[in-house]
Design a protein around this motif. Structure first.
Motif: not given
Length: 358
Positions: A275-279, A294-299, A324-331, A333-338
């Motif tokens: 349940g942690k918020q991962v940055e 370069t993208v910074s956000g919350t997983v 294998a991917a993560v989804t980020l919320e950044s500014d 906007r939702t982005r997927t990272v592979g």
């Protein structure tokens, strides 16, 4: 070397057969008349004067008049310098022929097959020194000695270096000291059985060669991301994931940087389950344009093809072989990272820094 062999060698150095024979004759006699040289050698009488003058022009003999034309061998210093210079050029030519035969123009080929392991090691040295992001390498302690300086350059330049050591034969070797490993790699592991040499640099170049005791000596140099990806999975499953570290500069404290999204997922998934918020901060390339980003956000989510381990143990790397991917919320906007070779995601990650988990 007998006189015939010496004369034949002088012919190879550029003298005509008659010149070589006459010069060897004068070496044996010291000095002699032109007529005597002709009689003691194979040079015909009508040709002897031209032959001696030709030798004189080249600095091999000197002639003088003493009733008749006389000749004597000159101080050999100049002759010896000429012969040794020719020998050096022949040696250089031999080295160049060998280099061109064993190492084709690598830049023009996606895949090159070479005949000597030394060629593979030399190319690996060049590539490792130029690494920008990451190096994965499997090698023996002796090969580590040869590439230690190059690995140190990559490490100083900020590259993440994974190093797997293994023995050359069944005999257990002495491993490099912790200080040497610290200067050359980010993490080192040890495999107790021999393996082929392999080096991967920045997801693009691969250098491979069988164990030095293999019946066939050859090497493969690959400048292709797709082929390199195959070698990456060989390294990950056969040389890395199942072995314990013998040295590591890593620790569990945050922030922590990963150059492999699959290793990042191993760490991120349990944190999300708690349940942690991962940055995170992701450095990589936009998959649609190829531009650096370069993208910074919350997983907000992770996804991979394999099965999670519900008992809290580390998920085997093979479980991440598919998606294998993560989804980020950044500014907003939702982005997927592979990871390596990402196509359907928005970003291909080169580095993922786990900044915080709260």
């Amino acid at each position: 070397m007998n006189p015939d062999e010496l004369a034949a060698t002088l012919e190879e150095a550029g003298l005509s057969p008659y010149q070589a024979d006459a010069f060897v004759t004068l070496l044996e006699r010291g000095s002699a008349s032109a007529t005597d040289v002709a009689q003691a050698s194979s040079v015909p009488d009508p040709r002897i004067y031209d032959v001696l003058r030709g030798l004189e022009e080249r600095g091999y003999v000197e002639t003088y008049e003493q009733g008749s034309l006389q000749a004597r061998a000159r101080d050999p210093a100049e002759v010896l310098e000429d012969l040794r210079s020719r020998a050096d050029r022949l040696e250089d030519a031999a080295d160049e022929i060998e280099a061109r035969w064993t190492r084709p123009d690598i830049e023009d080929h996606a895949v090159s097959i070479v005949k000597r392991f030394d060629t593979v090691l030399a190319r690996a040295d060049e590539l490792v020194r130029s690494a920008d992001h990451q190096v994965q390498i499997g090698l023996t302690p002796a090969q580590f000695d040869a590439l230690e300086d190059a690995l140190g350059v990559a490490r100083e330049g900020g590259a993440d270096v994974k190093l797997c050591l293994f023995p050359e034969t069944a005999t257990e070797p002495s491993l490099p000291s912790t200080d040497r490993l610290a200067a050359a790699c980010t993490e080192a592991r040890y495999r107790h059985i021999p393996a082929p040499f392999v080096a991967l640099v920045d997801r693009a170049w691969s250098c491979f060669a069988p164990n030095e005791h293999s019946a066939n000596e050859y090497g493969v140099l690959v400048n292709d991301r797709t082929h390199a990806y195959v070698f990456y999975w060989y390294f990950s499953t056969c040389l890395w994931d199942v072995y314990e570290p013998v040295y590591s500069a890593r620790d569990e404290r945050l922030p922590r940087t990963y150059v492999d999204i699959r290793e990042a997922l191993r760490r991120i998934e349990p944190l999300l389950a708690e349940g942690k918020q991962v940055e995170v901060t992701v450095e990589g390339f936009e998959t649609d344009s190829g531009r650096e980003t370069t993208v910074s956000g919350t997983v907000t989510d992770v996804g991979y093809t394999g099965q999670s381990n519900t008992e809290g143990e580390s998920v085997p790397i093979a479980q991440f072989a598919g998606k294998a991917a993560v989804t980020l919320e950044s500014d907003g906007r939702t982005r997927t990272v592979g990871g390596w070779g990402a196509i359907v995601e928005d970003v291909e990650a080169v580095r993922i820094t786990l900044e915080a988990a709260v």
